[in-house]
Design an enzyme around this catalytic site. Sequence first.
Site, PDB file in Angstrom:
ATOM      1  N   LYS A  73      46.784  11.651  -1.172  1.00  0.00           N
ATOM      2  CA  LYS A  73      45.402  12.145  -1.281  1.00  0.00           C
ATOM      3  C   LYS A  73      44.485  11.384  -0.322  1.00  0.00           C
ATOM      4  CE  LYS A  73      42.138  12.554  -5.170  1.00  0.00           C
ATOM      5  NZ  LYS A  73      41.599  13.899  -4.959  1.00  0.00           N
ATOM      6  N   GLY A  75      41.860   9.047   1.270  1.00  0.00           N
ATOM      7  CA  GLY A  75      41.194   7.791   0.937  1.00  0.00           C
ATOM      8  C   GLY A  75      41.995   6.800   0.094  1.00  0.00           C
ATOM      9  N   VAL A  76      43.269   7.115  -0.213  1.00  0.00           N
ATOM     10  CA  VAL A  76      44.035   6.215  -1.088  1.00  0.00           C
ATOM     11  C   VAL A  76      44.592   4.994  -0.356  1.00  0.00           C
ATOM     12  CG1 VAL A  76      44.684   7.984  -2.770  1.00  0.00           C
ATOM     13  CG2 VAL A  76      46.165   7.568  -0.793  1.00  0.00           C
ATOM     14  N   GLY A  77      44.582   5.052   0.973  1.00  0.00           N
ATOM     15  CA  GLY A  77      45.088   3.923   1.746  1.00  0.00           C
ATOM     16  C   GLY A  77      46.299   4.277   2.603  1.00  0.00           C
ATOM     17  N   LYS A  78      46.442   5.545   2.941  1.00  0.00           N
ATOM     18  CA  LYS A  78      47.592   5.978   3.754  1.00  0.00           C
ATOM     19  C   LYS A  78      47.633   5.244   5.095  1.00  0.00           C
ATOM     20  CE  LYS A  78      46.206  10.241   3.851  1.00  0.00           C
ATOM     21  NZ  LYS A  78      45.073  10.113   2.949  1.00  0.00           N
ATOM     22  N   THR A  79      46.472   5.238   5.778  1.00  0.00           N
ATOM     23  CA  THR A  79      46.434   4.626   7.107  1.00  0.00           C
ATOM     24  C   THR A  79      46.767   3.140   7.021  1.00  0.00           C
ATOM     25  OG1 THR A  79      44.759   6.219   7.744  1.00  0.00           O
ATOM     26  CG2 THR A  79      45.005   4.302   9.166  1.00  0.00           C
ATOM     27  N   SER A  80      46.183   2.464   6.034  1.00  0.00           N
ATOM     28  CA  SER A  80      46.445   1.019   5.898  1.00  0.00           C
ATOM     29  C   SER A  80      47.933   0.780   5.640  1.00  0.00           C
ATOM     30  CB  SER A  80      45.611   0.432   4.752  1.00  0.00           C
ATOM     31  OG  SER A  80      44.265   0.782   4.902  1.00  0.00           O
ATOM     32  N   ASP A 102      46.413  12.902  11.305  1.00  0.00           N
ATOM     33  CA  ASP A 102      45.241  13.266  10.498  1.00  0.00           C
ATOM     34  C   ASP A 102      44.090  13.572  11.451  1.00  0.00           C
ATOM     35  OD1 ASP A 102      43.107  13.464   8.820  1.00  0.00           O
ATOM     36  OD2 ASP A 102      43.485  11.585   7.754  1.00  0.00           O
TER      37      ASP A 102
HETATM   38  N1  ATP Z   1      44.727  -2.361  -1.191  1.00  0.00           N
HETATM   39  C1  ATP Z   1      43.522  -2.284  -0.655  1.00  0.00           C
HETATM   40  N2  ATP Z   1      42.569  -3.187  -0.959  1.00  0.00           N
HETATM   41  C2  ATP Z   1      41.347  -3.121  -0.414  1.00  0.00           C
HETATM   42  N3  ATP Z   1      40.957  -2.183   0.454  1.00  0.00           N
HETATM   43  C3  ATP Z   1      41.852  -1.233   0.788  1.00  0.00           C
HETATM   44  C4  ATP Z   1      43.171  -1.240   0.278  1.00  0.00           C
HETATM   45  N4  ATP Z   1      43.837  -0.176   0.815  1.00  0.00           N
HETATM   46  C5  ATP Z   1      42.967   0.445   1.622  1.00  0.00           C
HETATM   47  N5  ATP Z   1      41.780  -0.165   1.618  1.00  0.00           N
HETATM   48  C6  ATP Z   1      40.558   0.230   2.321  1.00  0.00           C
HETATM   49  O1  ATP Z   1      40.206   1.536   1.864  1.00  0.00           O
HETATM   50  C7  ATP Z   1      39.666   2.309   2.925  1.00  0.00           C
HETATM   51  C8  ATP Z   1      40.453   3.580   3.106  1.00  0.00           C
HETATM   52  O2  ATP Z   1      41.761   3.214   3.502  1.00  0.00           O
HETATM   53  P1  ATP Z   1      42.627   4.105   4.488  1.00  0.00           P
HETATM   54  O3  ATP Z   1      41.827   4.514   5.682  1.00  0.00           O
HETATM   55  O4  ATP Z   1      43.893   3.366   4.726  1.00  0.00           O
HETATM   56  O5  ATP Z   1      42.866   5.372   3.559  1.00  0.00           O
HETATM   57  P2  ATP Z   1      43.418   6.821   3.956  1.00  0.00           P
HETATM   58  O6  ATP Z   1      44.163   7.314   2.775  1.00  0.00           O
HETATM   59  O7  ATP Z   1      44.143   6.769   5.246  1.00  0.00           O
HETATM   60  O8  ATP Z   1      42.062   7.594   4.145  1.00  0.00           O
HETATM   61  P3  ATP Z   1      41.833   9.055   4.838  1.00  0.00           P
HETATM   62  O9  ATP Z   1      42.483  10.042   3.937  1.00  0.00           O
HETATM   63  O10 ATP Z   1      40.345   9.161   4.844  1.00  0.00           O
HETATM   64  O11 ATP Z   1      42.459   8.972   6.194  1.00  0.00           O
HETATM   65  C9  ATP Z   1      39.671   1.403   4.156  1.00  0.00           C
HETATM   66  O12 ATP Z   1      38.415   0.809   4.253  1.00  0.00           O
HETATM   67  C10 ATP Z   1      40.733   0.350   3.817  1.00  0.00           C
HETATM   68  O13 ATP Z   1      40.477  -0.874   4.464  1.00  0.00           O
END
Ligand code: ATP
Length: 389
Positions: A73, A75-80, A102
């Site tokens: 989904k 914003g859950v942190g996929k990219t990280s 993405d």
């Molecule tokens: N475990 C964590 N603890 C703290 N912050 C986190 C953690 N994982 C991710 N983040 C933060 O949450 C935000 C969103 O993370 P990320 O971009 O990785 O999500 P995403 O799923 O790729 O988002 P999108 O769907 O918008 O591409 C970023 O600011 C990232 O630094």
Amino acid sequence: MAAFLRHASTSPQSRASLVALRRSFATGSSPHIAKPRLNPFQARSLVSSSGAIGGFDEMVAANSRKYYMIGGKGGVGKTSCAASLAVKFANHGHPTIVVSTDPAHSLSDSFAQDLTGGVPIPVEGVDAPLYALEVNPEKSREEFRTASKKNNGGGIKDLMDSMGLGAMVDQLGDLKLDELLDTPPPGLDEAISISKVMQFVESPEYSNFTRVVFDTAPTGHTLRLLSLPDFLDASLGKMMKLKEKLASATAAIKSVFGKQEEQKDVSDKLDQLRERMRKVRDLFHDPDMMEFIIVTIPAVMAISESSRLCASLRKESVPVQRLIVNQVLPQTVSECKFCSVRSKDQLRALDMIKTDPELAQLSVVEAPLFDAEIRGVPALKFMGNMIWK
Ligand SMILES: Nc1ncnc2c1ncn2[C@@H]1O[C@H](COP(=O)(O)OP(=O)(O)OP(=O)(O)O)[C@@H](O)[C@H]1O
């Protein structure tokens, strides 16, 4: 690192975390931000129910090329997670490329480096070569469309009309050529992006990459992406048949119109695209080469969506065996009422996973919610060491 640390909060617990983080970045060791919750899942992540799902050791072991798709989904942190996995692969000696498909890229933000431009860019601060690429779907689509539109910008349909073969187009009306090429259905951008990636991966210049990590778009896009190679293969197959029919007609009238070269160019592009789609489709289903890793957070809505994603992946025969539950609150004694309510909420959500018919079969790894934003290679390295064990 300074920017990373500046964002941290100033509670006593956070100050202790900062000290640990600074020490970690200075020494390269793994600090404790807060004691992660002891949970039944972490044990399971090391020894799966079937005994077949290994940890990072297994992911890093083979020298042959492996692809990892990270999805879930928004914003859950996929990219990280994708970026931290790529950093860890590189630091274990694998030449690695991490690719964002993405359309709303955040790889540049994650690496704190400008990765726009549609070409692989080296990431600094890792042991083995690590490249990152934000695919530009609009640019890729434009390239394909341009090749298909060489007949005075008219597209394949107009090309045929100009040859007096409009009737044939009518017979094949269900192909919706214009729709496919000019107003692509949702997901076509991503499919073409993947084909573009394959092009990079196939070219000798990039043949040394042994790990390819995809940071995919949120669930809906990803599901379309996974089903599109089949759809496109069939559609392009019809177009190829059409091309064959055209070939004989074209031969007869080419002296009048002199279009053969242009049509050949279009055909070659379609051939190439179809071939790439087939490779992508085969790749999506090959458990020896590819793994889809779902990322979620401990919240009911995210877990429900992850369950649907998992079911769809299984239906498409896409190999999936790991679930990362990101942003789990550390279980510490706290007087903060908000924190304890949220923590209980998370525990309830985590319980859902155990009973979910799809997710319960996966190897689950919890990643803590860090008290600082994850940006830049040192932070990603730290995160990777917490997740990929
Ligand atoms: N475990 C964590 N603890 C703290 N912050 C986190 C953690 N994982 C991710 N983040 C933060 O949450 C935000 C969103 O993370 P990320 O971009 O990785 O999500 P995403 O799923 O790729 O988002 P999108 O769907 O918008 O591409 C970023 O600011 C990232 O630094």
